[in-house]
Design a protein around this motif. Structure first.
Motif, PDB file in Angstrom:
ATOM      1  N   GLN A 175      34.937  35.557  40.917  1.00 37.93           N
ATOM      2  CA  GLN A 175      35.583  35.732  39.613  1.00 37.93           C
ATOM      3  C   GLN A 175      35.235  37.090  39.007  1.00 37.93           C
ATOM      4  O   GLN A 175      36.118  37.831  38.556  1.00 37.93           O
ATOM      5  N   ASP A 176      33.951  37.445  38.989  1.00 35.74           N
ATOM      6  CA  ASP A 176      33.544  38.716  38.396  1.00 35.74           C
ATOM      7  C   ASP A 176      33.958  39.903  39.252  1.00 35.74           C
ATOM      8  O   ASP A 176      34.340  40.962  38.736  1.00 35.74           O
ATOM      9  N   THR A 178      36.589  40.175  41.287  1.00 35.61           N
ATOM     10  CA  THR A 178      38.026  40.453  41.158  1.00 35.61           C
ATOM     11  C   THR A 178      38.368  40.996  39.779  1.00 35.61           C
ATOM     12  O   THR A 178      39.231  41.873  39.645  1.00 35.61           O
ATOM     13  N   ARG A 179      37.689  40.526  38.747  1.00 38.29           N
ATOM     14  CA  ARG A 179      37.934  41.049  37.407  1.00 38.29           C
ATOM     15  C   ARG A 179      37.492  42.505  37.303  1.00 38.29           C
ATOM     16  O   ARG A 179      38.133  43.307  36.607  1.00 38.29           O
ATOM     17  N   GLN A 182      40.207  44.527  38.760  1.00 39.16           N
ATOM     18  CA  GLN A 182      41.344  44.561  37.842  1.00 39.16           C
ATOM     19  C   GLN A 182      41.102  45.551  36.704  1.00 39.16           C
ATOM     20  O   GLN A 182      42.009  46.291  36.307  1.00 39.16           O
ATOM     21  N   THR A 183      39.879  45.569  36.198  1.00 39.63           N
ATOM     22  CA  THR A 183      39.532  46.522  35.133  1.00 39.63           C
ATOM     23  C   THR A 183      39.656  47.951  35.626  1.00 39.63           C
ATOM     24  O   THR A 183      40.249  48.811  34.956  1.00 39.63           O
ATOM     25  N   CYS A 229      40.640  30.825  42.416  1.00 36.27           N
ATOM     26  CA  CYS A 229      40.981  32.237  42.219  1.00 36.27           C
ATOM     27  C   CYS A 229      42.419  32.333  41.747  1.00 36.27           C
ATOM     28  O   CYS A 229      43.347  32.305  42.553  1.00 36.27           O
ATOM     29  N   HIS A 230      42.610  32.397  40.451  1.00 33.92           N
ATOM     30  CA  HIS A 230      43.950  32.533  39.881  1.00 33.92           C
ATOM     31  C   HIS A 230      44.879  31.451  40.419  1.00 33.92           C
ATOM     32  O   HIS A 230      45.912  31.732  41.021  1.00 33.92           O
TER      33      HIS A 230
END
Length: 396
Positions: A175-176, A178-179, A182-183, A229-230
């Motif tokens: 989760q972290d 992939t985020r 994305q950032t 995941c999403h």
């Protein structure tokens, strides 16, 4: 699924293309050595890097390339430097490096010290330096390691304890991770980038029977657990290639989910490229349906310069109108390939994918690490000239 398509080759990948890294000039090697010894400042080193990159860009344009990169001249590694730039990650030393054919790399890695974040990555400034050189018809490209590559680095045996001390479950880590990507992608896009390449050795390692699922973690210490995941629930890990392929696909796709439609995202699949040696062998077939059929990129840069990459039949799995850049010219050796032999192999590939969806490049970069491959700069540019000459003949 976000797929960028264009019927005309005004957007990457181009008929004549490159993977991205180039041999460093001798004066840049010297400056990096002086900086490591404390003999020059970071500002002094940056001045030298700026000069070398500016000269490289002019050479890329003179070679007739439609894409420019900074050659990865500010990096030591194609992948670790990016990982070190993420929040919560540190540079660490190991007892042993990555094992290649007859050689071992420097023993360095990326290790977690805190939760992962992607804000204010130093690569943003690297791209901002490149952007003003993008004349009309010239696309500036940034290359970074794929999310799956970072995930596997965090589960190297020497890193596993640090990773699990911060993320007790892989679901939290993913989760972290992939985020963070994305950032970074959002901030890179805001800086003006419209072509991002995800370099990914994980697939090339998976198809080698010596590796398969190795490198993620000690399997006896892992638990199978659901990971959301999403909205894609999958098994985090199990003892077969298919399960690992599904996991890495979910990580890569989650990390690029929500990226702007006009950001062209591609991926390069490699079997290792260190000082002209290699790390893995095996054709794409075991992972083709997952990688080629379902990864949400618009093109694949694929190694096909030796029999270690197998035949072209897995290209039949490439979905939609995605493009394939055939890496038929080796960046590992200085000897030029036979022109007609390369043309014949392109024709062979059209049995599985139309010629209009094919492009040509070297099989990898010329310097995935700062040491570079065993050829001269003159031979490097001769290789690119050969790619261009062949592409102009094949695609008129």
């Amino acid at each position: 699924m976000r797929i960028i398509m264009t019927s005309k080759h005004t957007l990457p990948p181009f008929r004549t293309d490159v993977v991205g890294s180039y041999l460093r000039p001798a004066y840049l090697h010297q400056a990096r050595s002086q900086f490591a010894k404390g003999e020059i400042s970071a500002d002094n080193l940056q001045t030298v890097e700026n000069k070398a990159i500016t000269e490289l860009i002019e050479k890329q344009k003179a070679a007739g390339l439609k894409v420019i990169t900074d050659g990865e001249f500010r990096r030591s590694w194609w992948h670790l430097d990016f990982m070190w730039g993420l929040n919560g990650v540190e540079k660490a030393d190991l007892s042993h490096g990555y094992v290649f054919d007859g050689i071992e790399t420097r023993p360095e890695t990326a290790r977690l010290t805190a939760k992962i974040g992607g804000k204010n990555h130093p690569f943003l400034e690297h791209f901002r330096f490149l952007l003003p050189f993008a004349d009309a018809g010239i696309v500036p490209r940034l290359t970074i390691p794929a999310p799956a590559q970072f995930f596997k680095e965090l589960y190297r045996p020497e890193n596993k304890a640090a990773t699990e001390s911060i993320y007790p479950t892989q679901a939290e880590l993913i989760q972290d991770l992939t985020r963070a990507y994305q950032t970074f992608i959002a901030e890179l896009y805001a800086a003006g980038c419209r072509n991002l390449q995800l370099d990914d050795c994980t697939w090339g390692m998976m198809v080698d029977a010596r590796y398969n699922n190795a490198g993620v973690a000690d399997r006896s210490l892992l638990k199978e657990e659901p990971c959301d995941c999403h909205s894609t629930t999958h098994t985090v890990i199990s003892d077969n290639v298919q399960s690992l392929a599904e996991l890495l696909l979910a990580i890569n796709n989650a990390a690029i989910e929500g990226a702007p439609d006009d950001l062209i995202l591609t991926t390069h699949v490699c079997r290792g490229n260190y000082r002209s040696t290699w790390a893995a062998s095996g054709g794409y077939q075991p992972v083709a349906s997952v990688l080629f059929g379902r990864e949400n990129v618009s093109a694949y840069y694929l190694e096909f310069d030796t029999e270690r990459a197998g035949d072209f039949s897995p290209l039949a799995e490439v979905s939609g109108d995605k493009k394939v850049v055939l890496g038929l010219v080796s960046s590992k050796t200085g000897e030029l390939e036979d022109k007609q032999a390369v043309i014949d192999r392109i024709k062979e590939a059209t049995q599985y994918i139309p010629l209009d969806r094919l492009c040509l490049s070297t099989q990898c970069g010329f310097a995935s690490t700062e040491e570079g491959n065993a050829l001269t700069e003159q031979q490097q540019w001769a290789k690119i000239a050969l790619v261009k000459e062949i592409a102009e003949e094949v695609w008129k």
